[in-house]
Design a protein around this motif. Structure first.
Motif, PDB file in Angstrom:
ATOM      1  N   LEU A   8      -8.520  -0.563  -5.967  1.00 29.18           N
ATOM      2  CA  LEU A   8      -7.595  -1.282  -6.839  1.00 29.18           C
ATOM      3  C   LEU A   8      -6.488  -0.332  -7.270  1.00 29.18           C
ATOM      4  O   LEU A   8      -6.721   0.609  -8.026  1.00 29.18           O
ATOM      5  CB  LEU A   8      -8.334  -1.833  -8.060  1.00 29.18           C
ATOM      6  CG  LEU A   8      -7.488  -2.541  -9.111  1.00 29.18           C
ATOM      7  CD1 LEU A   8      -6.714  -3.702  -8.505  1.00 29.18           C
ATOM      8  CD2 LEU A   8      -8.356  -3.016 -10.267  1.00 29.18           C
ATOM      9  N   LEU A   9      -5.285  -0.577  -6.766  1.00 28.67           N
ATOM     10  CA  LEU A   9      -4.136   0.279  -7.061  1.00 28.67           C
ATOM     11  C   LEU A   9      -3.211  -0.469  -8.021  1.00 28.67           C
ATOM     12  O   LEU A   9      -2.468  -1.372  -7.619  1.00 28.67           O
ATOM     13  CB  LEU A   9      -3.407   0.651  -5.774  1.00 28.67           C
ATOM     14  CG  LEU A   9      -2.176   1.566  -5.872  1.00 28.67           C
ATOM     15  CD1 LEU A   9      -2.445   2.781  -6.753  1.00 28.67           C
ATOM     16  CD2 LEU A   9      -1.737   2.007  -4.491  1.00 28.67           C
ATOM     17  N   ASN A  10      -3.285  -0.111  -9.303  1.00 26.53           N
ATOM     18  CA  ASN A  10      -2.464  -0.751 -10.317  1.00 26.53           C
ATOM     19  C   ASN A  10      -1.066  -0.130 -10.374  1.00 26.53           C
ATOM     20  O   ASN A  10      -0.883   1.041 -10.032  1.00 26.53           O
ATOM     21  CB  ASN A  10      -3.132  -0.633 -11.689  1.00 26.53           C
ATOM     22  CG  ASN A  10      -4.399  -1.452 -11.788  1.00 26.53           C
ATOM     23  OD1 ASN A  10      -4.414  -2.629 -11.457  1.00 26.53           O
ATOM     24  ND2 ASN A  10      -5.477  -0.827 -12.235  1.00 26.53           N
ATOM     25  N   GLU A  11      -0.114  -0.923 -10.841  1.00 25.99           N
ATOM     26  CA  GLU A  11       1.279  -0.464 -10.998  1.00 25.99           C
ATOM     27  C   GLU A  11       1.828   0.078  -9.686  1.00 25.99           C
ATOM     28  O   GLU A  11       2.511   1.107  -9.650  1.00 25.99           O
ATOM     29  CB  GLU A  11       1.387   0.614 -12.104  1.00 25.99           C
ATOM     30  CG  GLU A  11       0.671   0.290 -13.392  1.00 25.99           C
ATOM     31  CD  GLU A  11       1.291  -0.876 -14.151  1.00 25.99           C
ATOM     32  OE1 GLU A  11       2.364  -1.355 -13.761  1.00 25.99           O
ATOM     33  OE2 GLU A  11       0.679  -1.316 -15.141  1.00 25.99           O
ATOM     34  N   ILE A  12       1.564  -0.615  -8.602  1.00 30.16           N
ATOM     35  CA  ILE A  12       1.948  -0.094  -7.288  1.00 30.16           C
ATOM     36  C   ILE A  12       3.466  -0.035  -7.130  1.00 30.16           C
ATOM     37  O   ILE A  12       3.988   0.754  -6.337  1.00 30.16           O
ATOM     38  CB  ILE A  12       1.308  -0.935  -6.161  1.00 30.16           C
ATOM     39  CG1 ILE A  12       1.374  -0.184  -4.828  1.00 30.16           C
ATOM     40  CG2 ILE A  12       1.937  -2.319  -6.069  1.00 30.16           C
ATOM     41  CD1 ILE A  12       0.560  -0.823  -3.715  1.00 30.16           C
ATOM     42  N   ASP A  13       4.203  -0.859  -7.878  1.00 26.57           N
ATOM     43  CA  ASP A  13       5.660  -0.854  -7.733  1.00 26.57           C
ATOM     44  C   ASP A  13       6.331   0.314  -8.453  1.00 26.57           C
ATOM     45  O   ASP A  13       7.548   0.484  -8.361  1.00 26.57           O
ATOM     46  CB  ASP A  13       6.267  -2.182  -8.205  1.00 26.57           C
ATOM     47  CG  ASP A  13       5.874  -2.555  -9.627  1.00 26.57           C
ATOM     48  OD1 ASP A  13       5.016  -1.866 -10.223  1.00 26.57           O
ATOM     49  OD2 ASP A  13       6.425  -3.544 -10.143  1.00 26.57           O
ATOM     50  N   ILE A  14       5.546   1.137  -9.147  1.00 29.44           N
ATOM     51  CA  ILE A  14       6.095   2.354  -9.762  1.00 29.44           C
ATOM     52  C   ILE A  14       6.016   3.533  -8.798  1.00 29.44           C
ATOM     53  O   ILE A  14       6.727   4.526  -8.936  1.00 29.44           O
ATOM     54  CB  ILE A  14       5.354   2.665 -11.087  1.00 29.44           C
ATOM     55  CG1 ILE A  14       5.622   1.559 -12.104  1.00 29.44           C
ATOM     56  CG2 ILE A  14       5.755   4.006 -11.665  1.00 29.44           C
ATOM     57  CD1 ILE A  14       4.909   1.754 -13.430  1.00 29.44           C
ATOM     58  N   ILE A  15       5.174   3.414  -7.784  1.00 24.89           N
ATOM     59  CA  ILE A  15       5.008   4.495  -6.813  1.00 24.89           C
ATOM     60  C   ILE A  15       6.286   4.686  -6.007  1.00 24.89           C
ATOM     61  O   ILE A  15       6.996   3.717  -5.692  1.00 24.89           O
ATOM     62  CB  ILE A  15       3.837   4.175  -5.875  1.00 24.89           C
ATOM     63  CG1 ILE A  15       2.529   4.121  -6.668  1.00 24.89           C
ATOM     64  CG2 ILE A  15       3.722   5.183  -4.747  1.00 24.89           C
ATOM     65  CD1 ILE A  15       1.347   3.689  -5.839  1.00 24.89           C
ATOM     66  N   ASP A  16       6.567   5.926  -5.656  1.00 26.00           N
ATOM     67  CA  ASP A  16       7.700   6.209  -4.780  1.00 26.00           C
ATOM     68  C   ASP A  16       7.496   5.482  -3.449  1.00 26.00           C
ATOM     69  O   ASP A  16       6.405   5.541  -2.871  1.00 26.00           O
ATOM     70  CB  ASP A  16       7.789   7.724  -4.536  1.00 26.00           C
ATOM     71  CG  ASP A  16       9.020   8.109  -3.738  1.00 26.00           C
ATOM     72  OD1 ASP A  16       9.011   7.893  -2.514  1.00 26.00           O
ATOM     73  OD2 ASP A  16       9.980   8.616  -4.336  1.00 26.00           O
ATOM     74  N   PRO A  17       8.515   4.781  -2.945  1.00 26.34           N
ATOM     75  CA  PRO A  17       8.362   4.029  -1.689  1.00 26.34           C
ATOM     76  C   PRO A  17       7.880   4.881  -0.520  1.00 26.34           C
ATOM     77  O   PRO A  17       7.160   4.378   0.358  1.00 26.34           O
ATOM     78  CB  PRO A  17       9.769   3.476  -1.441  1.00 26.34           C
ATOM     79  CG  PRO A  17      10.383   3.380  -2.802  1.00 26.34           C
ATOM     80  CD  PRO A  17       9.831   4.550  -3.566  1.00 26.34           C
ATOM     81  N   ALA A  18       8.264   6.154  -0.501  1.00 30.11           N
ATOM     82  CA  ALA A  18       7.815   7.023   0.592  1.00 30.11           C
ATOM     83  C   ALA A  18       6.309   7.253   0.523  1.00 30.11           C
ATOM     84  O   ALA A  18       5.624   7.299   1.557  1.00 30.11           O
ATOM     85  CB  ALA A  18       8.554   8.359   0.524  1.00 30.11           C
ATOM     86  N   THR A  19       5.784   7.389  -0.684  1.00 26.72           N
ATOM     87  CA  THR A  19       4.338   7.543  -0.858  1.00 26.72           C
ATOM     88  C   THR A  19       3.622   6.260  -0.477  1.00 26.72           C
ATOM     89  O   THR A  19       2.597   6.267   0.210  1.00 26.72           O
ATOM     90  CB  THR A  19       4.004   7.910  -2.316  1.00 26.72           C
ATOM     91  OG1 THR A  19       4.609   9.171  -2.639  1.00 26.72           O
ATOM     92  CG2 THR A  19       2.505   8.009  -2.523  1.00 26.72           C
ATOM     93  N   ALA A  20       4.159   5.126  -0.933  1.00 28.24           N
ATOM     94  CA  ALA A  20       3.548   3.834  -0.618  1.00 28.24           C
ATOM     95  C   ALA A  20       3.505   3.598   0.890  1.00 28.24           C
ATOM     96  O   ALA A  20       2.518   3.068   1.423  1.00 28.24           O
ATOM     97  CB  ALA A  20       4.323   2.709  -1.302  1.00 28.24           C
ATOM     98  N   ALA A  21       4.570   4.013   1.581  1.00 31.65           N
ATOM     99  CA  ALA A  21       4.618   3.812   3.034  1.00 31.65           C
ATOM    100  C   ALA A  21       3.518   4.586   3.751  1.00 31.65           C
ATOM    101  O   ALA A  21       3.110   4.222   4.858  1.00 31.65           O
ATOM    102  CB  ALA A  21       5.988   4.226   3.565  1.00 31.65           C
ATOM    103  N   GLY A  22       3.007   5.628   3.114  1.00 31.01           N
ATOM    104  CA  GLY A  22       1.900   6.386   3.699  1.00 31.01           C
ATOM    105  C   GLY A  22       0.627   5.575   3.800  1.00 31.01           C
ATOM    106  O   GLY A  22      -0.307   5.954   4.513  1.00 31.01           O
ATOM    107  N   LEU A  23       0.582   4.438   3.093  1.00 27.13           N
ATOM    108  CA  LEU A  23      -0.586   3.559   3.142  1.00 27.13           C
ATOM    109  C   LEU A  23      -0.507   2.538   4.277  1.00 27.13           C
ATOM    110  O   LEU A  23      -1.464   1.788   4.485  1.00 27.13           O
ATOM    111  CB  LEU A  23      -0.731   2.822   1.807  1.00 27.13           C
ATOM    112  CG  LEU A  23      -1.158   3.646   0.596  1.00 27.13           C
ATOM    113  CD1 LEU A  23      -0.892   2.862  -0.689  1.00 27.13           C
ATOM    114  CD2 LEU A  23      -2.642   4.004   0.703  1.00 27.13           C
ATOM    115  N   ASN A  24       0.603   2.487   4.988  1.00 25.61           N
ATOM    116  CA  ASN A  24       0.805   1.427   5.980  1.00 25.61           C
ATOM    117  C   ASN A  24      -0.333   1.336   7.004  1.00 25.61           C
ATOM    118  O   ASN A  24      -0.803   0.245   7.329  1.00 25.61           O
ATOM    119  CB  ASN A  24       2.139   1.621   6.709  1.00 25.61           C
ATOM    120  CG  ASN A  24       3.318   1.209   5.849  1.00 25.61           C
ATOM    121  OD1 ASN A  24       3.149   0.684   4.745  1.00 25.61           O
ATOM    122  ND2 ASN A  24       4.525   1.450   6.338  1.00 25.61           N
ATOM    123  N   GLY A  25      -0.744   2.465   7.512  1.00 26.90           N
ATOM    124  CA  GLY A  25      -1.812   2.461   8.502  1.00 26.90           C
ATOM    125  C   GLY A  25      -3.115   1.927   7.914  1.00 26.90           C
ATOM    126  O   GLY A  25      -3.827   1.155   8.559  1.00 26.90           O
TER     127      GLY A  25
END
Length: 327
Positions: A136-153
């Motif tokens: 459960l990842l809360n406040e996901i829209d506060i994360i830097d987009p580059a970090t979030a993109a690391g979750l794509n896989g």
């Protein structure tokens, strides 16, 4: 850490009747859960009120082909909804709160010294993927987009490679689930209400099933207060719900009439329950000429607001709660 691993390794998946679990009536439709709870399973709140939005999340739990992204206003119950549904299924929940400096390795884990030697300690993401559970990842829209993109896989179902742990490869456990919560839908915050929200990469957002979570209906919250604050008169409970929704409209900039300024605080259902509870506890103050409703209001919400907003909150309270009804 050893005890943690041992506990979640012993968890046994189970096929559960969805109707029996969520409504108390057998349906024949099955949902995957666990035979028993663990220390990672959220505590089940017997008085928790599931509102309409829970339908989407129940369906997701039954066949979660994609990760789910819950968005909605502050205090609408996004996180509690996920946790309470997980509690009904005995799902372990590994929780992270996003922030602007969150990095991918923080979710995966880190090396630590154990009894004089270096060992890798799994983070929430690695634990959920390796042993089965809900990340459960809360406040996901506060994360830097580059970090979030690391979750794509990971969101695509690919394995996790932990280079710091001798290149360990973790294939996602069949019971691994990924849920995220946010105030925005990933397209940034156009309202100006939520500081620090980032526009997320469109390819990242395309991997989610989106679910909007609003506040419960007035009828649902009135029913909840009847359970939580039985000693309050029914008309007071209804006016509390009316007041909470008026504050929410001010927060969202949707109010009409004389009170139209946007304010910086809002009324979560949790705050509403706290207000009702404090009102009951401060009832003896009525004998001293003090209104328990407004006195409790400051302690439940008002003191979190600016002086200007507190004035607005008090003016609104005077309109909804005539003096004689508090006595």
């Amino acid at each position: 850490m050893t005890n943690t691993i041992e506990e979640i390794e012993k968890l046994s998946p189970a096929e559960l009747d969805a109707g029996l679990i969520f409504s108390g009536k057998a349906s024949g439709r099955m949902v995957q859960g666990f035979e028993s709870a663990s220390s990672f399973t959220p505590r089940l709140d017997a008085e928790y009120l599931f509102h309409e939005s829970s339908r989407d999340v129940v369906v997701w739990f039954m066949d979660s082909s994609d990760p789910i992204y819950l968005f909605g206003p502050s205090g609408s119950g996004k996180t509690s909804l996920i946790k309470q549904l997980a509690a009904k299924l005995n799902y372990p929940v590994f929780e992270i709160t996003g922030h602007s400096r969150l990095e991918f390795p923080e979710m995966v884990g880190h090396l630590t010294v154990e009894e004089g030697s270096m060992e890798f300690q799994y983070g929430p993401l690695a634990l959920a993927m390796k042993y089965g559970g809900l990340l459960l990842l809360n406040e996901i829209d506060i994360i830097d987009p580059a970090t979030a993109a690391g979750l794509n896989g990971i969101l695509d179902g690919e394995p996790l490679c932990i280079s710091e742990n001798a290149g360990e490869i973790i294939h996602p456990h069949p019971m691994f689930r990924f849920a995220a919560t946010a105030n925005s839908n990933g397209a940034a915050d156009e309202t100006g209400l939520y500081q620090g929200v980032n526009r997320q990469n469109i390819a990242f957002m395309d991997r989610f099933w989106l679910c909007e979570i609003g506040y419960p209906t007035p009828e649902a919250e009135t029913e909840l207060l009847s359970r939580k604050a039985k000693s309050l008169p029914e008309n007071i409970r209804k006016k509390m719900v009316e007041y909470a929704n008026s504050v929410r409209k001010l927060f969202m900039g949707e109010a009409t009439g004389n009170l139209t300024d946007t304010i910086e605080v809002t009324f979560s259902t949790r705050t509403l329950i706290r207000w009702a509870d404090l009102t009951v506890r401060f009832q003896p103050l009525a004998r001293q000429g003090i209104q328990p409703v407004t006195y409790a209001l400051d302690r439940a919400l008002g003191y979190r607001a600016s002086r200007e907003t507190r004035t607005v909150l008090h003016e609104l309270a005077q309109r909804i709660f005539p003096m004689e009804e508090d006595k």
